[in-house]
Design a protein around this motif. Structure first.
Motif, PDB file in Angstrom:
ATOM      1  N   ALA A  42      38.241 -29.783 -41.544  1.00  0.00           N
ATOM      2  CA  ALA A  42      39.087 -30.089 -40.387  1.00  0.00           C
ATOM      3  C   ALA A  42      39.341 -28.818 -39.580  1.00  0.00           C
ATOM      4  CB  ALA A  42      40.414 -30.690 -40.852  1.00  0.00           C
ATOM      5  N   TYR A  43      39.819 -29.009 -38.354  1.00  0.00           N
ATOM      6  CA  TYR A  43      40.056 -27.869 -37.469  1.00  0.00           C
ATOM      7  C   TYR A  43      41.114 -26.915 -37.998  1.00  0.00           C
ATOM      8  CZ  TYR A  43      37.367 -30.290 -33.840  1.00  0.00           C
ATOM      9  OH  TYR A  43      36.368 -30.897 -33.130  1.00  0.00           O
ATOM     10  N   VAL A  44      42.030 -27.431 -38.788  1.00  0.00           N
ATOM     11  CA  VAL A  44      43.146 -26.608 -39.265  1.00  0.00           C
ATOM     12  C   VAL A  44      42.780 -25.792 -40.506  1.00  0.00           C
ATOM     13  CG1 VAL A  44      44.215 -28.266 -40.863  1.00  0.00           C
ATOM     14  CG2 VAL A  44      45.665 -26.706 -39.517  1.00  0.00           C
ATOM     15  N   ASP A  63      34.869 -19.395 -33.656  1.00  0.00           N
ATOM     16  CA  ASP A  63      34.242 -19.830 -32.422  1.00  0.00           C
ATOM     17  C   ASP A  63      35.081 -19.403 -31.217  1.00  0.00           C
ATOM     18  OD1 ASP A  63      33.632 -21.797 -30.167  1.00  0.00           O
ATOM     19  OD2 ASP A  63      32.119 -22.365 -31.631  1.00  0.00           O
ATOM     20  N   GLU A  64      34.397 -18.986 -30.163  1.00  0.00           N
ATOM     21  CA  GLU A  64      35.074 -18.496 -28.967  1.00  0.00           C
ATOM     22  C   GLU A  64      36.039 -19.509 -28.360  1.00  0.00           C
ATOM     23  OE1 GLU A  64      32.027 -17.569 -26.160  1.00  0.00           O
ATOM     24  OE2 GLU A  64      31.089 -19.538 -26.286  1.00  0.00           O
ATOM     25  N   ARG A  65      35.778 -20.797 -28.534  1.00  0.00           N
ATOM     26  CA  ARG A  65      36.669 -21.821 -27.980  1.00  0.00           C
ATOM     27  C   ARG A  65      38.082 -21.699 -28.537  1.00  0.00           C
ATOM     28  NH1 ARG A  65      34.108 -27.141 -29.791  1.00  0.00           N
ATOM     29  NH2 ARG A  65      33.639 -25.794 -31.575  1.00  0.00           N
ATOM     30  N   PHE A  66      38.178 -21.440 -29.848  1.00  0.00           N
ATOM     31  CA  PHE A  66      39.489 -21.357 -30.480  1.00  0.00           C
ATOM     32  C   PHE A  66      40.178 -20.035 -30.172  1.00  0.00           C
ATOM     33  CE2 PHE A  66      36.965 -24.313 -33.058  1.00  0.00           C
ATOM     34  CZ  PHE A  66      37.776 -25.426 -32.964  1.00  0.00           C
ATOM     35  N   MET A  67      39.392 -19.006 -29.931  1.00  0.00           N
ATOM     36  CA  MET A  67      39.991 -17.727 -29.570  1.00  0.00           C
ATOM     37  C   MET A  67      40.636 -17.802 -28.189  1.00  0.00           C
ATOM     38  SD  MET A  67      39.637 -15.644 -32.101  1.00  0.00           S
ATOM     39  CE  MET A  67      39.796 -13.977 -31.469  1.00  0.00           C
ATOM     40  N   PHE A  72      46.359 -21.206 -31.125  1.00  0.00           N
ATOM     41  CA  PHE A  72      45.459 -20.807 -32.202  1.00  0.00           C
ATOM     42  C   PHE A  72      44.902 -19.404 -31.968  1.00  0.00           C
ATOM     43  CE2 PHE A  72      44.543 -25.561 -32.813  1.00  0.00           C
ATOM     44  CZ  PHE A  72      45.545 -25.655 -33.758  1.00  0.00           C
ATOM     45  N   GLY A  73      44.583 -19.106 -30.714  1.00  0.00           N
ATOM     46  CA  GLY A  73      44.016 -17.803 -30.401  1.00  0.00           C
ATOM     47  C   GLY A  73      44.955 -16.663 -30.765  1.00  0.00           C
ATOM     48  N   ARG A  77      43.905 -13.889 -33.502  1.00  0.00           N
ATOM     49  CA  ARG A  77      43.837 -12.464 -33.152  1.00  0.00           C
ATOM     50  C   ARG A  77      44.703 -11.633 -34.089  1.00  0.00           C
ATOM     51  NH1 ARG A  77      43.268 -14.711 -27.974  1.00  0.00           N
ATOM     52  NH2 ARG A  77      45.530 -14.878 -27.689  1.00  0.00           N
ATOM     53  N   LYS A  78      45.852 -12.189 -34.501  1.00  0.00           N
ATOM     54  CA  LYS A  78      46.693 -11.504 -35.476  1.00  0.00           C
ATOM     55  C   LYS A  78      45.960 -11.346 -36.809  1.00  0.00           C
ATOM     56  CE  LYS A  78      50.667 -10.683 -33.415  1.00  0.00           C
ATOM     57  NZ  LYS A  78      51.224  -9.307 -33.307  1.00  0.00           N
TER      58      LYS A  78
END
Length: 228
Positions: A42-44, A63-67, A72-73, A77-78
């Motif tokens: 799943a995405y989570v 994936d760049e979409r989630f960043m 989520f991004g 990043r953290k």
């Protein structure tokens, strides 16, 4: 707010909704460098893994979409996530796609050689059927072929999110308390052997077999993986 504080907060919040049961976690508590290879239900998944193992400075490949996602991004990043291009949707030739994939493999190998903890999903996508399918994906295979010395490869099998709102499977069912299991196993020598002796597709089939293992009684994670 540092990643460790954020991880503790996420863990507290996730446990309000999920009954998360982790086994094999002690494999990550030694002083070696770890490469964690989970299945992707799943995405989570990445956030749950990050929150449960908040104490481990693991860097996910994301994936760049989630960043680019506002919420989520920020969390990713953290977690010092490594942004990777969406090769399936990027407008590039086949040759360019191959070069980008090779570059991603090199980034992963060099990061591990530098002693950085790393995590990525061999399938590269959330599963859309009731089993994990890696197909002919190359990242896990290529990284394990050149696995730096001293790196421990830990496979992670997650269960419980397949019919949640975060999955791609139907039907989606809402549960106030959902049990999620997260099991870790050391398969360093196995993946080294497979990567050196099997084709890419055969290597991925070995991972698929482990991820899709069916629970039978109390022997869930003790059955050996058959090497062709």
């Amino acid at each position: 707010m540092d990643r460790y504080t954020l991880g503790k907060i996420c863990k507290f919040l996730f446990h309000l909704h999920y009954d998360i049961r982790v086994t094999g976690e002690e494999l990550l508590r030694d002083k070696t460098t770890h490469l964690v290879l989970p299945n992707h239900t799943a995405y989570v998944d990445p956030l749950l893994l990050f929150s449960e193992e908040w104490w481990l400075p693991i860097r996910p490949l994301v994936d760049e979409r989630f960043m680019r996602h506002r919420f989520f991004g920020h969390i990713l990043r953290k977690a010092d996530a490594v942004e990777v291009p969406d090769l399936e949707k990027s407008v590039m030739s086949r040759e360019q796609g191959a070069m980008a994939a090779a570059q991603l493999s090199r980034i992963a190998i060099d990061s591990l050689a530098e002693g950085k903890e790393l995590c990525f999903y061999p399938s590269g996508h959330v599963k859309t059927v009731d089993k994990e399918i890696i197909g002919n994906r190359r990242l896990a295979y290529e990284v394990c072929r050149e696995l730096p010395e001293g790196v421990k490869v830990v496979l992670c099998r997650m269960r419980g999110l397949e019919t949640s709102r975060w999955s791609k499977l139907q039907p989606k069912k809402w549960k106030w308390r959902r049990t999620v299991t997260m099991h870790f196993e050391n398969h360093t020598e196995d993946v080294r052997h497979w990567a050196q002796t099997l084709s890419r597709r055969e290597f991925n089939e070995q991972l698929e077999q482990w991820y899709n293992h069916v629970k039978i009684g109390k022997n869930l994670d003790k059955s050996p993986i058959k090497v062709r």
